[in-house]
Design a protein around this motif. Sequence first.
Motif, PDB file in Angstrom:
ATOM      1  N   SER A 124       0.832  -1.201   0.000  1.00 47.62           N
ATOM      2  CA  SER A 124       0.000   0.000   0.000  1.00 47.62           C
ATOM      3  C   SER A 124       0.865   1.249   0.000  1.00 47.62           C
ATOM      4  O   SER A 124       1.762   1.369   0.827  1.00 47.62           O
ATOM      5  N   PRO A 125       0.561   2.189  -0.884  1.00 44.54           N
ATOM      6  CA  PRO A 125       1.277   3.463  -0.843  1.00 44.54           C
ATOM      7  C   PRO A 125       0.842   4.320   0.347  1.00 44.54           C
ATOM      8  O   PRO A 125       1.489   5.314   0.656  1.00 44.54           O
ATOM      9  N   ASP A 126      -0.239   3.920   1.025  1.00 41.13           N
ATOM     10  CA  ASP A 126      -0.773   4.699   2.143  1.00 41.13           C
ATOM     11  C   ASP A 126      -0.161   4.330   3.491  1.00 41.13           C
ATOM     12  O   ASP A 126      -0.560   4.890   4.513  1.00 41.13           O
ATOM     13  N   LEU A 127       0.782   3.393   3.517  1.00 40.44           N
ATOM     14  CA  LEU A 127       1.417   3.028   4.782  1.00 40.44           C
ATOM     15  C   LEU A 127       2.117   4.234   5.391  1.00 40.44           C
ATOM     16  O   LEU A 127       2.865   4.926   4.711  1.00 40.44           O
ATOM     17  N   ILE A 128       1.878   4.480   6.671  1.00 39.28           N
ATOM     18  CA  ILE A 128       2.586   5.567   7.347  1.00 39.28           C
ATOM     19  C   ILE A 128       3.743   5.033   8.187  1.00 39.28           C
ATOM     20  O   ILE A 128       4.636   5.780   8.552  1.00 39.28           O
ATOM     21  N   ASP A 129       3.716   3.732   8.466  1.00 41.68           N
ATOM     22  CA  ASP A 129       4.834   3.083   9.151  1.00 41.68           C
ATOM     23  C   ASP A 129       4.899   1.651   8.652  1.00 41.68           C
ATOM     24  O   ASP A 129       3.870   0.997   8.484  1.00 41.68           O
ATOM     25  N   CYS A 130       6.101   1.185   8.395  1.00 40.23           N
ATOM     26  CA  CYS A 130       6.295  -0.166   7.882  1.00 40.23           C
ATOM     27  C   CYS A 130       7.621  -0.664   8.453  1.00 40.23           C
ATOM     28  O   CYS A 130       8.687  -0.189   8.055  1.00 40.23           O
ATOM     29  N   ARG A 131       7.519  -1.584   9.405  1.00 40.56           N
ATOM     30  CA  ARG A 131       8.722  -2.140  10.040  1.00 40.56           C
ATOM     31  C   ARG A 131       8.609  -3.656  10.082  1.00 40.56           C
ATOM     32  O   ARG A 131       7.529  -4.181  10.323  1.00 40.56           O
ATOM     33  N   ILE A 132       9.737  -4.329   9.868  1.00 38.58           N
ATOM     34  CA  ILE A 132       9.764  -5.775  10.004  1.00 38.58           C
ATOM     35  C   ILE A 132      11.175  -6.221  10.349  1.00 38.58           C
ATOM     36  O   ILE A 132      12.150  -5.744   9.770  1.00 38.58           O
ATOM     37  N   ASP A 133      11.270  -7.089  11.326  1.00 41.60           N
ATOM     38  CA  ASP A 133      12.512  -7.760  11.704  1.00 41.60           C
ATOM     39  C   ASP A 133      12.233  -9.240  11.473  1.00 41.60           C
ATOM     40  O   ASP A 133      11.704  -9.925  12.350  1.00 41.60           O
ATOM     41  N   ALA A 134      12.544  -9.701  10.266  1.00 42.74           N
ATOM     42  CA  ALA A 134      12.136 -11.029   9.798  1.00 42.74           C
ATOM     43  C   ALA A 134      13.085 -12.114  10.295  1.00 42.74           C
ATOM     44  O   ALA A 134      13.824 -12.728   9.537  1.00 42.74           O
ATOM     45  N   ARG A 135      13.059 -12.310  11.598  1.00 39.64           N
ATOM     46  CA  ARG A 135      13.826 -13.399  12.208  1.00 39.64           C
ATOM     47  C   ARG A 135      13.030 -13.892  13.409  1.00 39.64           C
ATOM     48  O   ARG A 135      12.195 -13.155  13.943  1.00 39.64           O
ATOM     49  N   PRO A 136      13.274 -15.142  13.828  1.00 39.44           N
ATOM     50  CA  PRO A 136      12.569 -15.628  15.014  1.00 39.44           C
ATOM     51  C   PRO A 136      12.810 -14.683  16.189  1.00 39.44           C
ATOM     52  O   PRO A 136      13.947 -14.270  16.443  1.00 39.44           O
ATOM     53  N   GLY A 137      11.744 -14.295  16.867  1.00 44.14           N
ATOM     54  CA  GLY A 137      11.856 -13.325  17.951  1.00 44.14           C
ATOM     55  C   GLY A 137      11.695 -11.893  17.487  1.00 44.14           C
ATOM     56  O   GLY A 137      11.574 -10.984  18.302  1.00 44.14           O
ATOM     57  N   GLY A 138      11.691 -11.672  16.178  1.00 45.24           N
ATOM     58  CA  GLY A 138      11.469 -10.343  15.626  1.00 45.24           C
ATOM     59  C   GLY A 138       9.983 -10.030  15.607  1.00 45.24           C
ATOM     60  O   GLY A 138       9.153 -10.763  16.159  1.00 45.24           O
ATOM     61  N   SER A 139       9.634  -8.939  14.958  1.00 43.39           N
ATOM     62  CA  SER A 139       8.234  -8.543  14.867  1.00 43.39           C
ATOM     63  C   SER A 139       8.032  -7.695  13.618  1.00 43.39           C
ATOM     64  O   SER A 139       8.995  -7.323  12.943  1.00 43.39           O
ATOM     65  N   PHE A 140       6.766  -7.393  13.355  1.00 42.29           N
ATOM     66  CA  PHE A 140       6.457  -6.500  12.243  1.00 42.29           C
ATOM     67  C   PHE A 140       5.360  -5.542  12.692  1.00 42.29           C
ATOM     68  O   PHE A 140       4.632  -5.793  13.654  1.00 42.29           O
ATOM     69  N   ARG A 141       5.256  -4.432  11.972  1.00 42.47           N
ATOM     70  CA  ARG A 141       4.185  -3.465  12.207  1.00 42.47           C
ATOM     71  C   ARG A 141       3.946  -2.689  10.925  1.00 42.47           C
ATOM     72  O   ARG A 141       4.869  -2.141  10.339  1.00 42.47           O
ATOM     73  N   TYR A 142       2.694  -2.684  10.479  1.00 37.19           N
ATOM     74  CA  TYR A 142       2.267  -1.918   9.312  1.00 37.19           C
ATOM     75  C   TYR A 142       1.138  -1.016   9.774  1.00 37.19           C
ATOM     76  O   TYR A 142       0.100  -1.497  10.235  1.00 37.19           O
ATOM     77  N   ASP A 143       1.323   0.292   9.651  1.00 31.61           N
ATOM     78  CA  ASP A 143       0.315   1.270  10.076  1.00 31.61           C
ATOM     79  C   ASP A 143      -0.213   2.048   8.881  1.00 31.61           C
ATOM     80  O   ASP A 143       0.566   2.554   8.071  1.00 31.61           O
ATOM     81  N   TRP A 144      -1.522   2.132   8.807  1.00 33.91           N
ATOM     82  CA  TRP A 144      -2.228   3.004   7.883  1.00 33.91           C
ATOM     83  C   TRP A 144      -2.867   4.101   8.735  1.00 33.91           C
ATOM     84  O   TRP A 144      -2.910   3.980   9.950  1.00 33.91           O
ATOM     85  N   PRO A 145      -3.396   5.145   8.131  1.00 29.32           N
ATOM     86  CA  PRO A 145      -4.038   6.179   8.954  1.00 29.32           C
ATOM     87  C   PRO A 145      -5.179   5.655   9.827  1.00 29.32           C
ATOM     88  O   PRO A 145      -5.356   6.118  10.948  1.00 29.32           O
ATOM     89  N   GLU A 146      -5.929   4.653   9.356  1.00 31.57           N
ATOM     90  CA  GLU A 146      -7.119   4.192  10.081  1.00 31.57           C
ATOM     91  C   GLU A 146      -6.933   2.907  10.872  1.00 31.57           C
ATOM     92  O   GLU A 146      -7.773   2.566  11.696  1.00 31.57           O
ATOM     93  N   PHE A 147      -5.890   2.131  10.612  1.00 30.83           N
ATOM     94  CA  PHE A 147      -5.740   0.824  11.261  1.00 30.83           C
ATOM     95  C   PHE A 147      -4.297   0.359  11.183  1.00 30.83           C
ATOM     96  O   PHE A 147      -3.468   0.981  10.507  1.00 30.83           O
ATOM     97  N   SER A 148      -4.024  -0.765  11.871  1.00 28.64           N
ATOM     98  CA  SER A 148      -2.674  -1.329  11.838  1.00 28.64           C
ATOM     99  C   SER A 148      -2.726  -2.853  11.953  1.00 28.64           C
ATOM    100  O   SER A 148      -3.699  -3.418  12.444  1.00 28.64           O
ATOM    101  N   PHE A 149      -1.656  -3.472  11.478  1.00 29.20           N
ATOM    102  CA  PHE A 149      -1.403  -4.895  11.687  1.00 29.20           C
ATOM    103  C   PHE A 149      -0.020  -5.008  12.306  1.00 29.20           C
ATOM    104  O   PHE A 149       0.917  -4.304  11.898  1.00 29.20           O
ATOM    105  N   SER A 150       0.131  -5.882  13.277  1.00 28.84           N
ATOM    106  CA  SER A 150       1.430  -6.075  13.917  1.00 28.84           C
ATOM    107  C   SER A 150       1.464  -7.450  14.551  1.00 28.84           C
ATOM    108  O   SER A 150       0.423  -8.109  14.694  1.00 28.84           O
TER     109      SER A 150
END
Length: 147
Positions: free
Chosen positions: A42-68
């Motif tokens: 999505s071009p609308d992502l305001i935050d996009c982080r991922i640490d793609a290893r066991p024990g890591g995490s991810f977070r994708y934020d849009w203006p209205e919602f997020s997945f993490s």
Amino acid sequence: MTDAQLALDGDTDVVIRRRFSHPPEKVWRALTEPALIRQWLSPDLIDCRIDARPGGSFRYDWPEFSFSGPILEARAPHHMVHVEHFNGDTTQGPTVTTTLAADGSGTRMTVVMRYKDAAARATAIEQGFTDGIAEVYGQIEQVSFPA
């Protein structure tokens, strides 16, 4: 199969299958590098982080919602398991297993979204969490990979 195929399996699983022209190493990069994720997700992502290893995490934020969520397993470039929380609600959300397999010069991707029970899967479908998956994953074909 180039378009995403979505199927329900058992009481709890949503299974997505798609073939890409890119090799597994590039599809892995598209799934795990923030600059590339922004191109297809999505071009609308305001935050996009991922640490793609066991024990890591991810977070994708849009203006209205997020997945993490946490990354439980990661074996580049073929396998990742993570838990997907919507708007920080850690009581809901599927465990998502992504498998990338070489298929000629391309990749065959299988994603299994496993919900805690049939009701949770039904709610996710009713809320539109599976809407647009074919279009979103289709954008990976258009990703511009830097050298």
